[in-house]
Design an enzyme around this catalytic site. Structure first.
Site, PDB file in Angstrom:
ATOM      1  N   HIS A 275       0.835  -1.204   0.000  1.00 63.72           N
ATOM      2  CA  HIS A 275       0.000   0.000   0.000  1.00 63.72           C
ATOM      3  C   HIS A 275       0.868   1.252   0.000  1.00 63.72           C
ATOM      4  CE1 HIS A 275      -4.367  -0.986   0.734  1.00 63.72           C
ATOM      5  NE2 HIS A 275      -3.828  -2.195   0.744  1.00 63.72           N
ATOM      6  N   ARG A 278       2.667   2.228  -3.430  1.00 61.08           N
ATOM      7  CA  ARG A 278       1.917   2.781  -4.562  1.00 61.08           C
ATOM      8  C   ARG A 278       1.329   4.164  -4.275  1.00 61.08           C
ATOM      9  NH1 ARG A 278      -2.428  -1.562  -3.578  1.00 61.08           N
ATOM     10  NH2 ARG A 278      -4.090  -0.416  -2.546  1.00 61.08           N
TER      11      ARG A 278
END
Length: 404
Positions: A275, A278
């Site tokens: 997570h 990105r």
């Protein structure tokens, strides 16, 4: 100042010849896009593309009055033939300004990729910024605008491929609430049909068909970015990616992670790491379940991921898993916490995108506590959605609009 978009597509156009992808297969008729080229007031042509003269004629214009042709990026393939009567294409050197006899001024804007960005100021003072495909502005001073002036009336850029460029312009004050952001350089990497319109609108941008003529400074078509968005979906449905995508064109987002670190859980650590990788580098992260103070305070946009983990935390705090505690006041305490959260969402002045799991359509849990969690999450999702302008359901990576 008037702008005609002779083309709005990627350098190779859309559809690409012999490409079987879904985006190319559906890019027919009005959805087809030639390589991007801009005609400003009939006197300035930004990027010369094949068929520019025919495209201008179809749009009800002629290139006979063009006094300057500027290229913004290197062109692959054979050289484009210059129609008779047009001046030879050129570039404005970095840091230089070009003044036309028509009263237009063109200044280059530094980029983080090969090519030149052009700021065009019309005789009446209106300002347009045009950026080439794959390019984003570099070296902007935060809060000062790209020219140390007011925000641009219109920005034309690769909003799909470089949303971070739009975020930089917002951070610098060069894009404001009334700036008309037009997406160009649209290729087959962009989602087809209505999905493109929805995705751009979430970023405060829009796309227009080839041949469109726009009046720079007319603000009535600027998309209204929703204040509150709720994204629901099952496991691996793409809900977190969708939520992140809705804010990637905005700077200084605060990512609120409600899952904690779970010390010793290596699989969870990998999920958290993916997570983080990105997310844009300009975003900040807060690991907390204390959401109400964040919603009450003013500040940059919030991305809350996710409410299902927030509910687990609150149910732990009120001892909701124990039947006796639940009946003896745990249920009442949980209802109060949910009401406190939804009241804060209703009153917040921040832009909020929140994520939650949709678990009510699966297998009925085998335990009473599991069924209790399922029911309470359904109630929480319904109460939270009632306070949001946009509600989306993600299924197999596709966003279905439930509201907004």
């Amino acid at each position: 100042m008037e702008l005609t978009l002779l083309g709005t597509g990627a350098p190779g156009g859309l559809p690409l010849p012999d490409c079987p992808c879904a985006a190319c297969a559906t890019a027919l008729g009005a959805a087809a896009r030639a390589a991007t080229a801009l005609l400003v007031d009939g006197v300035l042509l930004l990027d010369l593309t094949p068929g520019a003269a025919f495209a201008a004629a179809r749009a009800g214009h002629s290139l006979s009055g063009v006094r300057q042709v500027l290229l913004s990026h290197p062109h692959d393939g054979p050289a484009v033939e210059v129609p008779a009567g047009l001046p030879q294409p050129g570039r404005v050197a970095d840091g230089r300004e070009l003044a036309l006899l028509t009263g237009h001024r063109v200044r280059t804007v530094a980029l983080d990729a090969p090519g030149s960005g052009y700021e065009v100021t019309g005789p009446g003072g209106e300002r347009l910024l045009y950026l080439p495909p794959g390019g984003a502005p570099a070296g902007l001073a935060e809060g000062n605008g790209a020219s140390g002036q007011v925000p641009y009336e219109m920005v034309v850029l690769d909003a799909v491929g470089r949303p971070d460029g739009l975020a930089r312009l917002r951070a610098a004050g060069a894009v404001g609430p009334t700036t008309d952001v037009i997406a160009v350089h649209i290729g087959h990497e962009a989602p087809p049909g209505g999905e493109l319109t929805r995705r751009l609108a979430a970023a405060g941008a829009r796309a227009v068909p080839d041949g469109s003529t726009l009046v720079i400074g007319a603000y009535e078509d600027v998309p209204d970015v929703p204040r509150r968005t709720f994204v629901l979906g099952g496991a691996r449905s793409g809900k977190s990616v969708e939520a992140e995508r809705r804010l990637e064109a905005f700077p200084d987002v605060l990512y609120v992670a409600t899952g904690g670190t779970r010390s010793g859980d290596t699989e969870w650590a990998r999920r958290v790491s993916l997570h983080r990788e990105r997310r844009p580098g300009s975003w900040r992260t807060a690991e907390t379940c204390d959401l109400v103070p964040l919603l009450v305070r003013d500040g940059p946009p919030l991305l809350i991921d996710c409410l299902s983990l927030w509910l687990t935390h609150v149910m732990d705090e009120v001892l909701a898993w124990d039947d006796a505690e639940w009946a003896g006041g745990g249920e009442r305490k949980l209802r109060g916490r949910v009401t406190e959260l939804t009241d804060a969402v209703r009153a917040t002045r921040r832009t909020v995108v929140a994520v939650s799991n949709e678990v009510g359509s699966g297998i009925v849990p085998a335990t009473a506590s599991g069924r209790r969690y399922r029911d309470e999450l359904g109630r929480l999702n319904a109460a939270f959605a009632a306070e949001c302008e946009h509600v989306l359901l993600l299924v197999a990576g596709q966003a279905l609009t439930l509201r907004g």
